[in-house]
Design a protein around this motif. Structure first.
Motif, PDB file in Angstrom:
ATOM      1  N   ASN A   1       0.861  -1.185   0.000  1.00  0.00           N
ATOM      2  CA  ASN A   1       0.000   0.000   0.000  1.00  0.00           C
ATOM      3  C   ASN A   1       0.896   1.234   0.000  1.00  0.00           C
ATOM      4  N   ASP A   2       0.327   2.401   0.243  1.00  0.00           N
ATOM      5  CA  ASP A   2       1.103   3.642   0.202  1.00  0.00           C
ATOM      6  C   ASP A   2       2.142   3.725   1.313  1.00  0.00           C
ATOM      7  N   LEU A   3       2.004   2.870   2.340  1.00  0.00           N
ATOM      8  CA  LEU A   3       2.889   2.957   3.488  1.00  0.00           C
ATOM      9  C   LEU A   3       3.958   1.873   3.526  1.00  0.00           C
TER      10      LEU A   3
ATOM     11  N   LYS B   1      10.373  -1.443   3.785  1.00  0.00           N
ATOM     12  CA  LYS B   1      10.289   0.018   3.957  1.00  0.00           C
ATOM     13  C   LYS B   1       8.899   0.379   4.469  1.00  0.00           C
ATOM     14  N   TYR B   2       8.866   1.255   5.472  1.00  0.00           N
ATOM     15  CA  TYR B   2       7.592   1.716   6.021  1.00  0.00           C
ATOM     16  C   TYR B   2       7.596   3.243   6.077  1.00  0.00           C
ATOM     17  N   VAL B   3       6.630   3.858   5.387  1.00  0.00           N
ATOM     18  CA  VAL B   3       6.506   5.320   5.369  1.00  0.00           C
ATOM     19  C   VAL B   3       5.766   5.751   6.625  1.00  0.00           C
ATOM     20  N   LEU B   4       6.370   6.619   7.398  1.00  0.00           N
ATOM     21  CA  LEU B   4       5.804   7.063   8.665  1.00  0.00           C
ATOM     22  C   LEU B   4       4.709   8.117   8.448  1.00  0.00           C
TER      23      LEU B   4
ATOM     24  N   SER C   1      13.515   1.957   7.075  1.00  0.00           N
ATOM     25  CA  SER C   1      13.811   0.849   6.177  1.00  0.00           C
ATOM     26  C   SER C   1      14.909  -0.016   6.774  1.00  0.00           C
ATOM     27  N   ALA C   2      14.922  -1.269   6.359  1.00  0.00           N
ATOM     28  CA  ALA C   2      15.910  -2.214   6.857  1.00  0.00           C
ATOM     29  C   ALA C   2      16.251  -3.211   5.766  1.00  0.00           C
ATOM     30  N   ASP C   3      17.480  -3.712   5.788  1.00  0.00           N
ATOM     31  CA  ASP C   3      17.955  -4.702   4.818  1.00  0.00           C
ATOM     32  C   ASP C   3      18.736  -5.782   5.547  1.00  0.00           C
ATOM     33  N   VAL C   4      18.665  -6.980   5.023  1.00  0.00           N
ATOM     34  CA  VAL C   4      19.502  -8.073   5.516  1.00  0.00           C
ATOM     35  C   VAL C   4      19.941  -8.893   4.303  1.00  0.00           C
ATOM     36  N   GLY C   5      21.211  -9.322   4.306  1.00  0.00           N
ATOM     37  CA  GLY C   5      21.724 -10.074   3.169  1.00  0.00           C
ATOM     38  C   GLY C   5      22.763 -11.093   3.599  1.00  0.00           C
ATOM     39  N   HIS C   6      22.986 -12.073   2.753  1.00  0.00           N
ATOM     40  CA  HIS C   6      24.027 -13.076   3.004  1.00  0.00           C
ATOM     41  C   HIS C   6      24.807 -13.283   1.713  1.00  0.00           C
ATOM     42  N   TRP C   7      26.147 -13.197   1.840  1.00  0.00           N
ATOM     43  CA  TRP C   7      27.027 -13.363   0.688  1.00  0.00           C
ATOM     44  C   TRP C   7      27.707 -14.728   0.797  1.00  0.00           C
ATOM     45  N   PHE C   8      27.340 -15.628  -0.110  1.00  0.00           N
ATOM     46  CA  PHE C   8      27.961 -16.945  -0.195  1.00  0.00           C
ATOM     47  C   PHE C   8      29.216 -16.811  -1.062  1.00  0.00           C
ATOM     48  N   LEU C   9      30.386 -17.036  -0.467  1.00  0.00           N
ATOM     49  CA  LEU C   9      31.653 -16.789  -1.143  1.00  0.00           C
ATOM     50  C   LEU C   9      32.439 -18.078  -1.320  1.00  0.00           C
ATOM     51  N   GLY C  10      33.165 -18.173  -2.458  1.00  0.00           N
ATOM     52  CA  GLY C  10      33.974 -19.346  -2.764  1.00  0.00           C
ATOM     53  C   GLY C  10      35.439 -19.152  -2.410  1.00  0.00           C
ATOM     54  N   THR C  11      36.308 -19.868  -3.110  1.00  0.00           N
ATOM     55  CA  THR C  11      37.749 -19.880  -2.836  1.00  0.00           C
ATOM     56  C   THR C  11      38.501 -19.080  -3.888  1.00  0.00           C
TER      57      THR C  11
ATOM     58  N   ASP D   1      21.340  -3.770   7.939  1.00  0.00           N
ATOM     59  CA  ASP D   1      21.316  -2.342   8.244  1.00  0.00           C
ATOM     60  C   ASP D   1      19.886  -1.925   8.543  1.00  0.00           C
ATOM     61  N   VAL D   2      19.744  -0.865   9.313  1.00  0.00           N
ATOM     62  CA  VAL D   2      18.436  -0.287   9.630  1.00  0.00           C
ATOM     63  C   VAL D   2      18.614   1.213   9.739  1.00  0.00           C
ATOM     64  N   GLY D   3      17.648   1.965   9.227  1.00  0.00           N
ATOM     65  CA  GLY D   3      17.839   3.404   9.231  1.00  0.00           C
ATOM     66  C   GLY D   3      16.550   4.192   9.140  1.00  0.00           C
ATOM     67  N   LEU D   4      16.675   5.488   9.406  1.00  0.00           N
ATOM     68  CA  LEU D   4      15.595   6.454   9.306  1.00  0.00           C
ATOM     69  C   LEU D   4      16.010   7.502   8.283  1.00  0.00           C
TER      70      LEU D   4
END
Length: 323
Positions: A171-173, A201-204, A217-227, A251-254
């Protein structure tokens, strides 16, 4: 008399037709002038100033301020499909002393109602680097290993990725999404990498002065790395390369928005310790602090992958802003 009567009748008839024509002119809609067809081309461009340039939880500027800019032409095939290409640049501080990061990218953005997709190719180019590795003949041997900590690094760290992204606007938020990136050789190390991430993301509510918006807003990630390849296998037991430690970042931020400006205040962190961070980054600021790990037997450690707070001020414009 007959001639006079005919003349009078003709005159009356003519005046009636003329009056009717005048009335019709008043009642008939006036045709608007033809509008020039809107161009399918658009552009986006902008710049940013940030207290630190962070990429997937790791500083790219040695925790120092960085500037960035981009330019992105776009072509809209229709309301639901857009092609884009762009060039971007960021100031960095890499162990090989590369001059900057220059990005080239292209892709398509199809949309299906509330679902927006993005598929593309991204090239990270780091010109002007120097090689440091005393075990490799030529320029690398002439430069030796990095001063103080003995890390090694290639002169060219450029690499490319392909990616796919999806964002659903509930929705808009509230909106959320996910993405996946793949490279056969992360930072030209020989180690393949698959990065998977999610975002929300959430619009206040609008309680700030007129014209100012804000969102979380917030992000989470995982980097699968080789040799890596053998270039980095300079320590005993690593002749075939270093098996990089896969890691998670978040990360999390305003953020505050006003017209085309955004002020983003954000906290970043990863689960990489200082030793495994040194093995992955070859950071020039790494010092001996007892950070021994299975892939970092030197005990050198760096804070490049640790918790940090970053403030970023950016401006993003399109062709409409130039009118």
């Amino acid at each position: 008399m007959k001639k006079l009567a005919c003349a009078v009748a003709l005159a009356l008839g003519y005046s009636t037709v003329s009056g009717l024509a005048a009335d019709l002119d008043k009642k008939m809609p006036v045709k608007a002038p033809a509008m020039a067809p809107s161009s399918p081309w658009d552009i986006a461009f902008g710049a940013a100033l940030m207290s630190d340039y962070n990429f997937r939880g790791i500083t790219q500027s040695n925790h120092k301020p960085s500037v960035a800019a981009y330019f992105e032409p776009r072509y809209n095939f229709n309301d639901s499909l857009q092609w884009y290409a762009g060039v971007a640049g960021e100031s960095i501080s890499f162990p090989n002393r590369a001059a900057a990061e220059i990005d080239f990218y292209t892709g398509i953005r199809p949309t299906f109602g509330k679902l927006a997709l993005d598929f593309g190719f991204w090239e990270y180019w780091y010109p002007g680097g120097s090689c440091f590795n005393a075990a490799i003949p030529g320029e690398c041997a002439d430069n030796g290993n990095l001063p103080i900590n003995g890390n090694v690094i290639k002169s060219d760290l450029s690499f490319w990725e392909i990616y796919g992204k999806a964002t659903y606007t509930l929705n808009d938020l509230f909106s959320f999404g996910g993405s996946v990136f793949y490279s056969p050789s992360v930072l030209n190390s020989g180690a393949d990498g698959t990065y998977v991430a999610g975002t929300a993301k959430y619009v206040l509510p609008t309680v700030l002065p007129a014209g100012i918006g804000w969102f979380l807003s917030a992000d989470v990630g995982h980097w699968f790395l080789g040799t890596t390849d053998s270039f980095y296998g300079v320590l005993p037991g690593f002749a075939g390369g270093i098996p990089f430690k896969s890691y998670t970042n978040w990360d999390v931020g305003l953020a505050f928005t006003w017209k085309q400006f955004t002020l983003d205040l954000r906290y970043f962190d990863t689960d990489l310790n200082k030793g495994d961070c040194n093995a992955f980054t070859s950071a020039q600021n790494a010092r001996f602090d007892g950070s021994f790990t299975s892939i970092n037997p030197s005990g050198m450690g760096t804070n490049w992958c640790g918790a940090t707070f970053i403030a970023k001020l950016s401006v993003d414009l399109t062709k409409d802003n130039l009118k």
